[in-house]
Design an enzyme around this catalytic site. Structure first.
Site, mmCIF file in Angstrom:
data_model
loop_
_atom_site.group_PDB
_atom_site.id
_atom_site.type_symbol
_atom_site.label_atom_id
_atom_site.label_comp_id
_atom_site.label_asym_id
_atom_site.label_seq_id
_atom_site.Cartn_x
_atom_site.Cartn_y
_atom_site.Cartn_z
ATOM 1 N N HIS A 264 0.833 -1.204 0.000
ATOM 2 C CA HIS A 264 0.000 0.000 0.000
ATOM 3 C C HIS A 264 0.868 1.254 0.000
ATOM 4 O O HIS A 264 1.078 1.871 -1.030
ATOM 5 C CB HIS A 264 -0.927 -0.034 1.219
ATOM 6 C CG HIS A 264 -1.950 1.054 1.260
ATOM 7 N ND1 HIS A 264 -2.182 1.937 0.217
ATOM 8 C CD2 HIS A 264 -2.818 1.430 2.252
ATOM 9 C CE1 HIS A 264 -3.142 2.784 0.556
ATOM 10 N NE2 HIS A 264 -3.523 2.510 1.789
ATOM 11 N N HIS A 305 -0.346 1.318 -12.394
ATOM 12 C CA HIS A 305 -1.075 1.513 -11.135
ATOM 13 C C HIS A 305 -2.243 0.546 -11.079
ATOM 14 O O HIS A 305 -2.882 0.278 -12.096
ATOM 15 C CB HIS A 305 -1.574 2.962 -11.031
ATOM 16 C CG HIS A 305 -2.003 3.361 -9.659
ATOM 17 N ND1 HIS A 305 -3.231 3.017 -9.138
ATOM 18 C CD2 HIS A 305 -1.355 4.070 -8.690
ATOM 19 C CE1 HIS A 305 -3.330 3.517 -7.911
ATOM 20 N NE2 HIS A 305 -2.209 4.150 -7.616
ATOM 21 N N ASP A 363 4.161 7.616 -7.455
ATOM 22 C CA ASP A 363 5.166 7.098 -6.522
ATOM 23 C C ASP A 363 6.569 7.176 -7.121
ATOM 24 O O ASP A 363 7.550 7.396 -6.399
ATOM 25 C CB ASP A 363 4.845 5.651 -6.151
ATOM 26 C CG ASP A 363 3.500 5.522 -5.465
ATOM 27 O OD1 ASP A 363 3.296 6.225 -4.466
ATOM 28 O OD2 ASP A 363 2.657 4.733 -5.922
#
Length: 424
Positions: A264, A305, A363
């Protein structure tokens, strides 16, 4: 009530199930009445189950859309800032200039933590992971605020929101300073939210730390782009904990614990780990080949993603910010960052990645930015938790302010049927 109906037939018995439509997104089938008929649905991971009704955030992963209260994330990142977005998530509308000033001033006036809490840090080993420390200290906030713990009272909920928003950067920076063996730096009310965080992270009592406007803007964007992301694992955890009537400090601590999982919140940390594993630009073709080999467990972190099947709308904004930071710091020749830029180029041009829509995600870029600023990898998820606190709280507040039931998922039991204990 809905005029739409769906029919489910089990063992010859047919059930009429209401179908509801939101303002956007797919219809949902209401299966709540099935349990009374002795039938349950099976959905591991809850990927096809709407666990709540919400007005806060909407994602369309196929089209690459992320909306906060209807506003596209790209527009918020361009024209808003983190604290204004916090107001929006909490209240549903952008603030007026007067509301904005009052909101920001209130946050500034709550940034200090109770001095007794500083002693909590001494109970942790110096090499403890900062997320372990943050989880414990945030949960302990509930021991200090008995005066406003009636959460059926909207004013008490609002006070809790301010305390969490304001104190999270202070707690996060203290987690870092403790691990470094450096004295804690107290917040300054003359700095904005992002500037204050950088001051508390990198300042020392020896000399004044001058905060770069470019780096502060980059941090603010990282906070904003991670503020909320619909009903993900940690947000769902906060809602589930909150459905028991637990106080918001405990609920946010549960969200931090869920976010700590590498599947996560550890994605940007995994990006840096991957870059270090590659180690040198000359090894990039080797790792690209490994990524394309379906029999090789290696995969490029920070590309593609789980939710966005097209592109991550946050990544476009983060890419621009990443370039601004690298230029400001003159880090174009940093070995790991050169690897990252080369991987980015391959992902945007190589047919294998383009065809599969494995674009760099938020990210990927946030990990590069945080490393460039000088934030250690162990702090990446802490900063994610700090940013996401407002989204967790907004979801908790929405649930507590409406009608809700304690969460109680069911199961498909595959164990023994009843059996007698053996006689001795």
């Amino acid at each position: 009530m809905s005029d739409k109906k769906a029919q489910l037939t089990v063992d010859g018995k047919t059930f009429d199930l209401p179908v509801y439509s939101g303002t956007d997104g797919p219809d949902v089938i209401d299966v709540r009445g099935l349990s009374a008929e002795g039938v349950l649905t099976f959905d591991p991971g809850f990927m096809s189950t709407a666990s709540c009704e919400s007005q806060i955030t909407y994602i369309d992963g196929e089209k690459g859309i992320l909306l906060h209260r209807g506003y596209p994330i790209e527009q918020l990142a361009e024209s808003s800032d983190y604290l204004e977005t916090c107001f929006l998530l909490l209240h549903g509308e952008l603030p007026t200039p007067e509301e904005s000033k009052k909101f920001r001033d209130t946050v500034k006036n709550h940034t200090m933590i109770h001095d007794q809490m500083t002693h909590f840090f001494n109970g942790f080993r110096r090499d403890a992971h900062p997320m372990a420390i943050m989880c414990g200290v945030v949960g302990a906030l509930s021991a200090f605020y008995h005066d406003t713990m009636d959460f059926s009272d909207q004013e008490h909920r609002e006070i809790a929101a301010f305390r969490l928003m304001a104190k999270m950067p202070t707690i996060a920076s203290m987690c870092y300073k403790y691990s470094m063996g450096q004295p804690f730096m107290y917040p300054r009310n003359d700095l904005n939210y992002a500037e204050n965080f950088l001051h508390m992270m990198f300042g020392t009592p020896c000399e004044e730390y001058k905060v770069s406007k470019t780096l502060a803007k980059a941090m603010d964007r990282i906070f904003l782009l991670h503020a909320d992301h619909e009903q993900n694992a940690s947000t769902s955890t906060v809602r589930l904990a909150g459905s028991t009537g637990a106080n918001p400090f405990a609920c946010i601590a549960s969200g931090i614990a869920a976010l700590w999982g590498p599947a996560h919140g550890g994605a940007n940390e995994a990006v840096l780990t991957m870059l270090e594993e590659i180690g040198d630009e000359s090894r990039i073709p080797e790792f690209i080949a490994k990524a394309k080999d379906k029999d090789d467990p290696f995969r490029l972190m920070g590309f593609g993603h789980r939710v966005y099947r097209n592109f991550d709308p946050r990544a476009k904004v983060m890419r621009q910010t990443c370039n601004e930071v690298l230029e400001e710091l003159g880090l174009e020749d940093d070995p790991l960052l050169k690897i990252a830029k080369k991987l980015e180029q391959i992902a945007l041009e190589d047919e294998y990645f383009v065809k599969r829509k494995l674009y760099p995600n938020v990210d990927f870029y946030s990990g590069i930015i945080l490393k460039a600023i000088g934030i250690p990898v162990s702090m990446f998820t802490v900063i994610f938790a700090m940013s996401r606190t407002i989204g967790w709280f907004a979801n908790w507040n929405e649930m507590i302010g409406g009608s809700y039931r304690i969460g109680r998922p069911r199961q498909l039991y595959k164990g023994y049927t009843a059996r007698d204990y053996p006689k001795k």
